[in-house]
Design an enzyme around this catalytic site. Structure first.
Site, PDB file in Angstrom:
ATOM      1  N   GLN A  88     -43.906   3.689  79.039  1.00  0.00           N
ATOM      2  CA  GLN A  88     -43.845   4.405  80.124  1.00  0.00           C
ATOM      3  C   GLN A  88     -44.489   5.848  80.186  1.00  0.00           C
ATOM      4  O   GLN A  88     -44.425   6.673  80.938  1.00  0.00           O
ATOM      5  CB  GLN A  88     -42.341   4.495  80.723  1.00  0.00           C
ATOM      6  CG  GLN A  88     -41.623   2.960  80.812  1.00  0.00           C
ATOM      7  CD  GLN A  88     -40.147   3.406  81.400  1.00  0.00           C
ATOM      8  OE1 GLN A  88     -40.152   3.387  82.581  1.00  0.00           O
ATOM      9  NE2 GLN A  88     -39.222   3.111  80.173  1.00  0.00           N
ATOM     10  N   ASN A  89     -44.141   6.180  78.661  1.00  0.00           N
ATOM     11  CA  ASN A  89     -44.833   7.644  78.438  1.00  0.00           C
ATOM     12  C   ASN A  89     -46.388   8.051  78.712  1.00  0.00           C
ATOM     13  O   ASN A  89     -47.018   7.002  78.487  1.00  0.00           O
ATOM     14  CB  ASN A  89     -44.490   8.225  77.040  1.00  0.00           C
ATOM     15  CG  ASN A  89     -42.768   7.646  76.646  1.00  0.00           C
ATOM     16  OD1 ASN A  89     -42.135   8.089  77.562  1.00  0.00           O
ATOM     17  ND2 ASN A  89     -42.319   7.647  75.620  1.00  0.00           N
ATOM     18  N   VAL A  90     -46.728   9.069  79.024  1.00  0.00           N
ATOM     19  CA  VAL A  90     -47.910   9.520  79.360  1.00  0.00           C
ATOM     20  C   VAL A  90     -48.475  10.319  78.333  1.00  0.00           C
ATOM     21  O   VAL A  90     -49.443  10.699  78.213  1.00  0.00           O
ATOM     22  CB  VAL A  90     -48.290  10.099  80.684  1.00  0.00           C
ATOM     23  CG1 VAL A  90     -48.101   9.096  81.848  1.00  0.00           C
ATOM     24  CG2 VAL A  90     -47.298  10.973  80.875  1.00  0.00           C
TER      25      VAL A  90
ATOM     26  N   HIS B 185     -47.783   3.556  82.794  1.00  0.00           N
ATOM     27  CA  HIS B 185     -47.773   4.538  83.887  1.00  0.00           C
ATOM     28  C   HIS B 185     -48.926   5.569  83.505  1.00  0.00           C
ATOM     29  O   HIS B 185     -48.918   6.672  84.043  1.00  0.00           O
ATOM     30  CB  HIS B 185     -46.365   5.457  83.539  1.00  0.00           C
ATOM     31  CG  HIS B 185     -45.324   4.641  83.923  1.00  0.00           C
ATOM     32  ND1 HIS B 185     -43.879   4.969  84.014  1.00  0.00           N
ATOM     33  CD2 HIS B 185     -45.090   3.553  84.911  1.00  0.00           C
ATOM     34  CE1 HIS B 185     -43.043   3.962  84.463  1.00  0.00           C
ATOM     35  NE2 HIS B 185     -43.953   3.250  84.952  1.00  0.00           N
TER      36      HIS B 185
ATOM     37  N   CYS C  31     -66.492  14.525  87.528  1.00  0.00           N
ATOM     38  CA  CYS C  31     -66.767  13.444  86.947  1.00  0.00           C
ATOM     39  C   CYS C  31     -67.894  13.466  85.886  1.00  0.00           C
ATOM     40  O   CYS C  31     -69.054  13.645  86.198  1.00  0.00           O
ATOM     41  CB  CYS C  31     -66.876  12.432  88.138  1.00  0.00           C
ATOM     42  SG  CYS C  31     -67.123  10.789  87.281  1.00  0.00           S
TER      43      CYS C  31
ATOM     44  N   ARG D  14     -48.567  19.651  81.282  1.00  0.00           N
ATOM     45  CA  ARG D  14     -47.971  18.756  80.293  1.00  0.00           C
ATOM     46  C   ARG D  14     -49.141  18.412  79.439  1.00  0.00           C
ATOM     47  O   ARG D  14     -48.690  18.135  78.096  1.00  0.00           O
ATOM     48  CB  ARG D  14     -47.381  17.672  81.116  1.00  0.00           C
ATOM     49  CG  ARG D  14     -46.334  17.898  81.868  1.00  0.00           C
ATOM     50  CD  ARG D  14     -45.814  16.661  82.832  1.00  0.00           C
ATOM     51  NE  ARG D  14     -45.125  15.577  82.067  1.00  0.00           N
ATOM     52  CZ  ARG D  14     -45.333  14.335  82.418  1.00  0.00           C
ATOM     53  NH1 ARG D  14     -45.800  14.359  83.607  1.00  0.00           N
ATOM     54  NH2 ARG D  14     -44.779  13.603  81.771  1.00  0.00           N
TER      55      ARG D  14
ATOM     56  N   THR E  43     -35.112   4.907  77.103  1.00  0.00           N
ATOM     57  CA  THR E  43     -35.528   4.851  78.641  1.00  0.00           C
ATOM     58  C   THR E  43     -33.849   4.714  79.380  1.00  0.00           C
ATOM     59  O   THR E  43     -33.046   4.153  78.878  1.00  0.00           O
ATOM     60  CB  THR E  43     -36.381   3.920  79.214  1.00  0.00           C
ATOM     61  OG1 THR E  43     -36.547   3.807  80.364  1.00  0.00           O
ATOM     62  CG2 THR E  43     -35.704   2.482  78.599  1.00  0.00           C
ATOM     63  N   SER E  44     -34.105   5.311  80.404  1.00  0.00           N
ATOM     64  CA  SER E  44     -32.690   5.347  81.341  1.00  0.00           C
ATOM     65  C   SER E  44     -32.507   4.186  82.125  1.00  0.00           C
ATOM     66  O   SER E  44     -31.731   3.895  82.719  1.00  0.00           O
ATOM     67  CB  SER E  44     -32.703   6.606  81.991  1.00  0.00           C
ATOM     68  OG  SER E  44     -33.721   6.340  83.308  1.00  0.00           O
TER      69      SER E  44
END
Ligand code: APR
Length: 241
Positions: free
Chosen positions: A98-100, A116, A143, A66, A184-185
């Site tokens: 809410q999207n990344v 999120h 890291c 993604r 959004t649902s």
């Protein structure tokens, strides 16, 4: 129903909640549409701490794919319309997504909360640092702050984990005059419950979505259509109002 969102004060405080549907017109898959599966997995089965503990390779692969997809997509007219609203509206505008994906940032939205998490962020479980991350992460990521290898995870809020900045979000929703939900649902809480808080404090609540969401009953107005078409039209009406 009569369009009354343009009756809001010109210095009204606006909160916009966005979901996967605003990025659909950019070619980013939604979660619960016909394409809501990923390589045969339900998202709920890969986006969990348990899945990461039991199969980190699978989960890293899901997010690496993604993250790579971000390089192939671009913001659409809905993202740009929200950035225009933020810069031209006399009152405050906060986008709670809410999207990344990074499409809101790339379209110019600055007042933005990723509740999120974000694909282009990493989180080290050894030193708890969060940092920008592009490209594949995989199991052997190092890291950049403490140098530990193999303790870096996607900085994504998984099912069962607490979304980010909920106090800031709740405060903004309680102070808003106009609450707009886009793409959004209404299937996942606490995001899906924000409209009820907005309604409770007397904000005008508008839903812009392809289909009625699970929370449609909480909105004063629902406009159906593709975000890339109905969001610019809505913003034009607000700015011209
Ligand atoms: N324009 C507007 N809305 C659209 C479009 C479009 N082109 N395409 C789809 N939609 C709508 C659908 O009708 C649906 O209501 O977008 C919504 C997408 O719903 P979901 O796939 O459930 O996505 P979302 O609501 O963002 O999911 C919430 O669930 O999987 C978790 O953490 C993940 O943030 C995600 C959360």
């Amino acid at each position: 129903m009569e369009m009354i969102a343009t009756n809001v004060r010109k210095d009204a405080a606006i909160v916009v909640l966005t979901g996967a549907g605003i990025s659909a017109d950019s070619g980013v898959a939604t979660f619960r549409g016909p394409d809501g599966l990923w390589e045969g997995h339900r998202v709920e089965d890969v986006a969990t701490p348990e899945a990461f503990a039991s199969d980190p390779v699978l989960v890293h692969h899901f997010y690496d794919q993604r993250r790579a997809r971000l390089l192939e997509v671009a913001p659409n007219a809905a993202h740009f319309a929200l950035a225009r609203l933020e810069h031209q509206w006399a009152g405050s505008v906060l986008v709670v997504t809410q999207n990344v994906d990074d499409l809101h940032e790339r379209s110019g939205s600055a007042a933005l909360v990723h509740m999120h998490g974000a694909l282009n962020s990493g989180w080290c479980l050894a030193c708890n640092a969060r940092f920008a991350w592009s490209g594949a992460m995989g199991e052997g990521a190092r890291c950049p702050r403490c140098g530990t290898v193999g303790k870096v995870r996607p900085d994504i809020v998984w099912f069962g984990e607490m979304p980010y900045e909920m106090e800031r979000i709740d405060e903004a929703v309680r102070a808003c005059d106009l609450f707009v939900s886009i793409g959004t649902s209404g299937a996942v809480y606490p995001a899906a419950g924000l409209v009820q808080t907005a309604r409770y404090v007397g904000a005008h609540c508008v839903e812009l979505n392809l289909d009625p969401s699970q929370g449609s009953i909480f909105f004063h107005e629902t406009r159906l259509g593709r975000a890339a078409e109905i969001v610019p039209a809505f913003v034009d009406e607000l700015l011209a109002g």
